[in-house]
Write a protein that holds these residues in place. Structure first.
Motif, PDB file in Angstrom:
ATOM      1  N   GLY A 137       0.813  -1.200   0.000  1.00 50.75           N
ATOM      2  CA  GLY A 137       0.000   0.000   0.000  1.00 50.75           C
ATOM      3  C   GLY A 137       0.848   1.252   0.000  1.00 50.75           C
ATOM      4  N   LEU A 138       0.194   2.362  -0.259  1.00 55.00           N
ATOM      5  CA  LEU A 138       0.803   3.684  -0.180  1.00 55.00           C
ATOM      6  C   LEU A 138      -0.163   4.556   0.614  1.00 55.00           C
ATOM      7  N   THR A 139       0.243   4.944   1.805  1.00 57.70           N
ATOM      8  CA  THR A 139      -0.597   5.699   2.726  1.00 57.70           C
ATOM      9  C   THR A 139       0.000   7.093   2.916  1.00 57.70           C
ATOM     10  N   PRO A 140      -0.829   8.141   2.806  1.00 61.30           N
ATOM     11  CA  PRO A 140      -0.296   9.482   3.068  1.00 61.30           C
ATOM     12  C   PRO A 140       0.301   9.561   4.474  1.00 61.30           C
ATOM     13  N   LYS A 141       1.479  10.120   4.583  1.00 63.55           N
ATOM     14  CA  LYS A 141       2.150  10.217   5.880  1.00 63.55           C
ATOM     15  C   LYS A 141       1.311  10.959   6.926  1.00 63.55           C
ATOM     16  N   GLU A 163       6.652  13.449  -1.496  1.00 62.17           N
ATOM     17  CA  GLU A 163       5.668  14.058  -2.401  1.00 62.17           C
ATOM     18  C   GLU A 163       4.941  13.034  -3.279  1.00 62.17           C
ATOM     19  N   ALA A 164       4.609  11.882  -2.721  1.00 62.43           N
ATOM     20  CA  ALA A 164       3.936  10.823  -3.474  1.00 62.43           C
ATOM     21  C   ALA A 164       2.410  10.959  -3.456  1.00 62.43           C
ATOM     22  N   CYS A 165       1.867  11.816  -2.570  1.00 64.05           N
ATOM     23  CA  CYS A 165       0.419  11.970  -2.431  1.00 64.05           C
ATOM     24  C   CYS A 165       0.042  13.437  -2.652  1.00 64.05           C
ATOM     25  N   PHE A 166      -0.869  13.653  -3.590  1.00 57.52           N
ATOM     26  CA  PHE A 166      -1.331  15.009  -3.877  1.00 57.52           C
ATOM     27  C   PHE A 166      -2.654  15.257  -3.169  1.00 57.52           C
ATOM     28  N   PHE A 167      -2.706  16.297  -2.346  1.00 54.49           N
ATOM     29  CA  PHE A 167      -3.923  16.692  -1.646  1.00 54.49           C
ATOM     30  C   PHE A 167      -4.550  17.857  -2.403  1.00 54.49           C
ATOM     31  N   TYR A 173       1.621  18.589  -2.143  1.00 57.56           N
ATOM     32  CA  TYR A 173       2.108  17.220  -2.122  1.00 57.56           C
ATOM     33  C   TYR A 173       2.604  16.878  -0.728  1.00 57.56           C
ATOM     34  N   LYS A 174       2.323  15.657  -0.301  1.00 55.50           N
ATOM     35  CA  LYS A 174       2.792  15.142   0.987  1.00 55.50           C
ATOM     36  C   LYS A 174       3.476  13.794   0.742  1.00 55.50           C
ATOM     37  N   SER A 175       4.319  13.415   1.675  1.00 54.61           N
ATOM     38  CA  SER A 175       4.989  12.116   1.563  1.00 54.61           C
ATOM     39  C   SER A 175       3.993  10.975   1.728  1.00 54.61           C
ATOM     40  N   GLY A 176       4.327   9.847   1.125  1.00 48.61           N
ATOM     41  CA  GLY A 176       3.536   8.639   1.271  1.00 48.61           C
ATOM     42  C   GLY A 176       4.402   7.542   1.867  1.00 48.61           C
ATOM     43  N   ILE A 177       3.792   6.684   2.652  1.00 46.61           N
ATOM     44  CA  ILE A 177       4.498   5.578   3.285  1.00 46.61           C
ATOM     45  C   ILE A 177       4.137   4.283   2.553  1.00 46.61           C
TER      46      ILE A 177
END
Length: 190
Positions: A137-141, A163-167, A173-177
Protein backbone atom coordinates in the motif's frame (compact mmCIF):
# COMPACT_ATOMS: atom_id res chain seq x y z
CA UNK A 1 -16.55 -16.74 7.19
CA UNK A 2 -15.54 -16.49 10.80
CA UNK A 3 -12.42 -14.77 12.01
CA UNK A 4 -11.15 -15.67 15.42
CA UNK A 5 -10.59 -12.45 17.34
CA UNK A 6 -8.09 -13.66 19.88
CA UNK A 7 -5.64 -10.83 19.37
CA UNK A 8 -4.64 -8.62 22.28
CA UNK A 9 -5.86 -5.43 20.59
CA UNK A 10 -9.38 -6.78 20.04
CA UNK A 11 -11.98 -6.82 22.73
CA UNK A 12 -11.77 -9.94 24.91
CA UNK A 13 -15.59 -10.09 24.94
CA UNK A 14 -15.70 -10.95 21.25
CA UNK A 15 -14.48 -14.37 20.26
CA UNK A 16 -15.74 -14.33 16.65
CA UNK A 17 -16.79 -11.86 13.99
CA UNK A 18 -18.74 -12.92 10.96
CA UNK A 19 -18.19 -11.18 7.62
CA UNK A 20 -18.90 -11.69 3.97
CA UNK A 21 -17.27 -10.21 0.89
CA UNK A 22 -19.42 -8.73 -1.89
CA UNK A 23 -17.91 -7.97 -5.28
CA UNK A 24 -18.84 -4.34 -6.03
CA UNK A 25 -19.32 -4.92 -9.76
CA UNK A 26 -22.08 -7.44 -9.03
CA UNK A 27 -24.07 -5.23 -6.64
CA UNK A 28 -27.30 -3.56 -7.69
CA UNK A 29 -27.95 0.17 -7.79
CA UNK A 30 -29.55 0.21 -4.34
CA UNK A 31 -26.52 -1.34 -2.61
CA UNK A 32 -24.09 1.03 -4.34
CA UNK A 33 -26.24 4.09 -3.70
CA UNK A 34 -26.79 3.16 -0.03
CA UNK A 35 -23.01 2.91 0.45
CA UNK A 36 -22.47 6.22 -1.38
CA UNK A 37 -25.09 7.98 0.73
CA UNK A 38 -23.53 6.75 4.01
CA UNK A 39 -20.04 7.51 2.67
CA UNK A 40 -21.15 11.11 2.07
CA UNK A 41 -22.91 11.41 5.46
CA UNK A 42 -19.73 10.12 7.14
CA UNK A 43 -17.77 12.86 5.30
CA UNK A 44 -15.28 10.32 3.94
CA UNK A 45 -15.11 11.64 0.37
CA UNK A 46 -12.28 14.18 0.97
CA UNK A 47 -10.41 11.70 3.19
CA UNK A 48 -10.43 8.77 0.77
CA UNK A 49 -10.23 10.80 -2.42
CA UNK A 50 -7.69 13.31 -1.15
CA UNK A 51 -6.37 13.71 -4.70
CA UNK A 52 -9.77 14.95 -5.87
CA UNK A 53 -13.23 14.18 -4.46
CA UNK A 54 -15.88 12.24 -6.34
CA UNK A 55 -18.34 14.83 -7.57
CA UNK A 56 -21.46 12.66 -7.50
CA UNK A 57 -22.82 9.13 -7.33
CA UNK A 58 -22.49 8.57 -11.09
CA UNK A 59 -18.75 9.35 -10.92
CA UNK A 60 -18.33 7.11 -7.88
CA UNK A 61 -20.17 4.25 -9.58
CA UNK A 62 -18.01 4.55 -12.70
CA UNK A 63 -14.85 4.62 -10.56
CA UNK A 64 -15.99 1.66 -8.45
CA UNK A 65 -16.75 -0.55 -11.44
CA UNK A 66 -13.78 0.46 -13.62
CA UNK A 67 -11.72 -2.33 -15.16
CA UNK A 68 -8.49 -1.24 -13.45
CA UNK A 69 -9.62 -2.27 -9.99
CA UNK A 70 -11.23 -5.13 -8.11
CA UNK A 71 -13.51 -3.40 -5.58
CA UNK A 72 -15.31 -5.32 -2.85
CA UNK A 73 -17.55 -4.52 0.09
CA UNK A 74 -17.32 -6.24 3.45
CA UNK A 75 -20.66 -6.81 5.13
CA UNK A 76 -21.48 -8.11 8.58
CA UNK A 77 -23.60 -11.14 9.34
CA UNK A 78 -26.65 -8.87 9.12
CA UNK A 79 -25.75 -7.90 5.54
CA UNK A 80 -24.96 -4.29 6.46
CA UNK A 81 -21.90 -2.98 4.62
CA UNK A 82 -19.07 -1.97 6.92
CA UNK A 83 -16.19 -1.30 4.55
CA UNK A 84 -14.95 -1.05 1.01
CA UNK A 85 -11.59 -2.28 -0.17
CA UNK A 86 -10.10 -2.50 -3.59
CA UNK A 87 -7.11 -4.05 -5.26
CA UNK A 88 -5.15 -2.59 -8.16
CA UNK A 89 -1.65 -2.24 -9.59
CA UNK A 90 -0.78 -5.96 -9.57
CA UNK A 91 2.90 -6.92 -9.66
CA UNK A 92 3.02 -10.65 -10.42
CA UNK A 93 1.73 -12.22 -7.15
CA UNK A 94 1.55 -8.94 -5.23
CA UNK A 95 -1.23 -6.39 -5.39
CA UNK A 96 -1.91 -2.92 -4.00
CA UNK A 97 -4.74 -2.73 -1.45
CA UNK A 98 -6.82 0.21 -0.22
CA UNK A 99 -9.35 0.35 2.65
CA UNK A 100 -12.31 2.58 3.49
CA UNK A 101 -14.46 2.02 6.60
CA UNK A 102 -17.85 3.54 7.23
CA UNK A 103 -17.94 5.32 10.59
CA UNK A 104 -20.27 2.75 12.18
CA UNK A 105 -17.59 0.13 11.59
CA UNK A 106 -14.62 2.06 13.01
CA UNK A 107 -14.68 -0.11 16.14
CA UNK A 108 -14.33 -3.22 13.94
CA UNK A 109 -11.54 -1.97 11.67
CA UNK A 110 -8.96 -4.44 12.87
CA UNK A 111 -11.29 -7.45 12.71
CA UNK A 112 -12.55 -6.51 9.23
CA UNK A 113 -9.01 -5.76 8.06
CA UNK A 114 -7.70 -9.11 9.30
CA UNK A 115 -10.63 -10.89 7.64
CA UNK A 116 -9.73 -9.19 4.34
CA UNK A 117 -5.95 -9.69 4.38
CA UNK A 118 -6.20 -13.29 5.57
CA UNK A 119 -8.82 -14.16 2.95
CA UNK A 120 -6.59 -12.66 0.25
CA UNK A 121 -3.21 -14.01 1.33
CA UNK A 122 -4.45 -17.52 2.18
CA UNK A 123 -6.58 -17.94 -0.96
CA UNK A 124 -5.49 -20.82 -3.19
CA UNK A 125 -6.22 -21.55 -6.83
CA UNK A 126 -7.54 -24.87 -8.18
CA UNK A 127 -3.98 -26.31 -8.24
CA UNK A 128 -3.50 -25.56 -4.55
CA UNK A 129 -1.08 -22.66 -5.10
CA UNK A 130 -1.47 -19.39 -3.23
CA UNK A 131 -2.95 -16.71 -5.48
CA UNK A 132 -1.07 -13.84 -3.80
CA UNK A 133 2.25 -13.60 -1.98
CA UNK A 134 1.99 -10.04 -0.69
CA UNK A 135 -0.17 -6.97 -0.34
CA UNK A 136 1.29 -3.50 -0.52
CA UNK A 137 0.00 0.00 0.00
CA UNK A 138 0.80 3.68 -0.18
CA UNK A 139 -0.60 5.70 2.73
CA UNK A 140 -0.30 9.48 3.07
CA UNK A 141 2.15 10.22 5.88
CA UNK A 142 -0.29 12.66 7.57
CA UNK A 143 -2.84 9.80 7.94
CA UNK A 144 -1.49 8.54 11.27
CA UNK A 145 -4.76 6.70 12.01
CA UNK A 146 -4.46 4.72 8.78
CA UNK A 147 -0.79 3.95 9.41
CA UNK A 148 -1.62 2.68 12.91
CA UNK A 149 -4.42 0.54 11.45
CA UNK A 150 -2.27 -1.17 8.83
CA UNK A 151 0.47 -1.83 11.39
CA UNK A 152 -2.11 -3.61 13.58
CA UNK A 153 -2.79 -5.87 10.60
CA UNK A 154 0.92 -6.68 10.36
CA UNK A 155 1.96 -4.43 7.50
CA UNK A 156 5.62 -3.44 7.67
CA UNK A 157 6.35 0.21 6.89
CA UNK A 158 9.01 -0.13 4.20
CA UNK A 159 9.81 3.32 2.82
CA UNK A 160 8.81 6.95 2.66
CA UNK A 161 8.24 8.39 -0.81
CA UNK A 162 8.59 12.19 -0.82
CA UNK A 163 5.67 14.06 -2.40
CA UNK A 164 3.94 10.82 -3.47
CA UNK A 165 0.42 11.97 -2.43
CA UNK A 166 -1.33 15.01 -3.88
CA UNK A 167 -3.92 16.69 -1.65
CA UNK A 168 -6.25 18.55 -4.01
CA UNK A 169 -7.99 20.67 -1.35
CA UNK A 170 -4.61 22.08 -0.23
CA UNK A 171 -2.98 21.98 -3.66
CA UNK A 172 0.02 20.37 -1.97
CA UNK A 173 2.11 17.22 -2.12
CA UNK A 174 2.79 15.14 0.99
CA UNK A 175 4.99 12.12 1.56
CA UNK A 176 3.54 8.64 1.27
CA UNK A 177 4.50 5.58 3.28
CA UNK A 178 4.95 2.31 1.38
CA UNK A 179 3.86 -0.74 3.37
CA UNK A 180 4.04 -4.48 2.73
CA UNK A 181 2.25 -7.49 4.20
CA UNK A 182 3.16 -11.09 3.43
CA UNK A 183 1.54 -14.36 4.48
CA UNK A 184 4.57 -15.07 6.65
CA UNK A 185 4.09 -11.79 8.54
CA UNK A 186 0.53 -12.82 9.38
CA UNK A 187 1.67 -16.25 10.57
CA UNK A 188 4.40 -14.69 12.72
CA UNK A 189 1.83 -12.50 14.51
CA UNK A 190 -0.48 -15.37 15.45
Amino acid sequence: MLLQAGRRSLSNNLSYYSYQTLWAKQQNFEVLYTFWKQFQEDKLNPVLFFDGEMADFASFRMWLTAKDKDARFVAGADGKIKALYWLNNPLCKSVMIHFCFLRDAFCEQEAVGLYVVKSLLFCKDTKGDYVLSALYGLTPKPYRHALAFIQKLGFRLAAELPEACFFACKNAYKSGIVSILTREQIRARE
